[in-house]
Design a protein around this motif. Structure first.
Motif, mmCIF file in Angstrom:
data_model
loop_
_atom_site.group_PDB
_atom_site.id
_atom_site.type_symbol
_atom_site.label_atom_id
_atom_site.label_comp_id
_atom_site.label_asym_id
_atom_site.label_seq_id
_atom_site.Cartn_x
_atom_site.Cartn_y
_atom_site.Cartn_z
ATOM 1 N N GLU A 1 29.573 -25.544 -19.372
ATOM 2 C CA GLU A 1 30.623 -26.523 -19.486
ATOM 3 C C GLU A 1 31.012 -26.897 -18.177
ATOM 4 O O GLU A 1 31.433 -28.113 -17.882
ATOM 5 N N SER B 1 30.330 -28.051 -29.368
ATOM 6 C CA SER B 1 29.818 -27.173 -28.196
ATOM 7 C C SER B 1 30.010 -25.648 -28.886
ATOM 8 O O SER B 1 31.034 -25.391 -29.270
ATOM 9 N N PRO C 1 34.033 -32.949 -14.921
ATOM 10 C CA PRO C 1 35.118 -33.929 -15.394
ATOM 11 C C PRO C 1 35.136 -33.931 -16.778
ATOM 12 O O PRO C 1 36.274 -34.501 -17.337
ATOM 13 N N THR C 2 34.073 -34.176 -17.387
ATOM 14 C CA THR C 2 34.240 -34.472 -18.828
ATOM 15 C C THR C 2 34.371 -32.920 -19.622
ATOM 16 O O THR C 2 33.807 -31.970 -19.568
ATOM 17 N N PRO C 3 35.027 -33.159 -20.766
ATOM 18 C CA PRO C 3 35.598 -31.763 -21.545
ATOM 19 C C PRO C 3 34.391 -31.320 -22.407
ATOM 20 O O PRO C 3 33.448 -32.110 -22.666
ATOM 21 N N HIS D 1 29.231 -29.930 -16.020
ATOM 22 C CA HIS D 1 29.574 -31.400 -16.212
ATOM 23 C C HIS D 1 31.047 -31.463 -16.321
ATOM 24 O O HIS D 1 31.655 -31.760 -17.289
ATOM 25 N N ALA E 1 32.360 -30.947 -25.747
ATOM 26 C CA ALA E 1 32.108 -31.476 -27.055
ATOM 27 C C ALA E 1 33.003 -30.473 -28.292
ATOM 28 O O ALA E 1 32.825 -29.258 -27.810
#
Length: 145
Positions: A99, A111, A104-106, A102, A108
């Protein structure tokens, strides 16, 4: 019209007598029990310096031995490779790395990170809770031998 409401008026039948609540005695009867003021339990002076408490002041009784042994007590079994040849701790840390790749993106909602996060922390908190109960229970002689 407004002037008639503002002026004081006398009531017919009272003959000018006034009823004063300050001078009147409270109503008493043999059918009624005498009124007693109820004592507030929060104002009772007790062993806690005049304050009423439901719990001891140091209700947590925090001890760092419990935290240390609880963490070790959870890391040891959660590090056993029991899930497809991988440990729960390993899967959790691996999902953190995945996690963070990537960042800056939280993560999913689908996940695996959330499953490992909740499972790992639930086990840790249960181990710490039971460790606190067991350690403090033994040091304060809650359990009889």
């Amino acid at each position: 019209m407004a002037a008639t409401f503002a002026t004081p008026s006398t009531v017919i039948g009272l003959a000018g007598s006034s009823v004063s609540p300050i001078n009147s005695k409270p109503f008493s009867s043999s059918f009624l029990k005498p009124t007693l003021s109820a004592k507030n339990p929060l104002r009772l002076a007790g062993a806690s310096g005049g304050r009423f408490t439901c719990f001891e002041r140091n209700w947590l009784r925090r001890d760092l031995n419990v935290v240390g042994f609880g963490l070790i007590g959870w890391l040891a079994p959660s590090s056993i490779p029991a899930i497809n040849g991988k440990s729960l701790t390993g899967l959790f840390f691996e999902s953190i790395g995945t996690e963070l790749a990537h960042f800056p993106t939280p993560p999913a909602l689908t996940s695996q990170f959330w499953l490992w996060l909740i499972t790992w922390h639930l086990g840790l908190f249960l181990c710490l809770t039971f460790g606190q109960i067991g350690f403090k229970g033994r040091t304060e002689d809650y359990f009889e031998k």
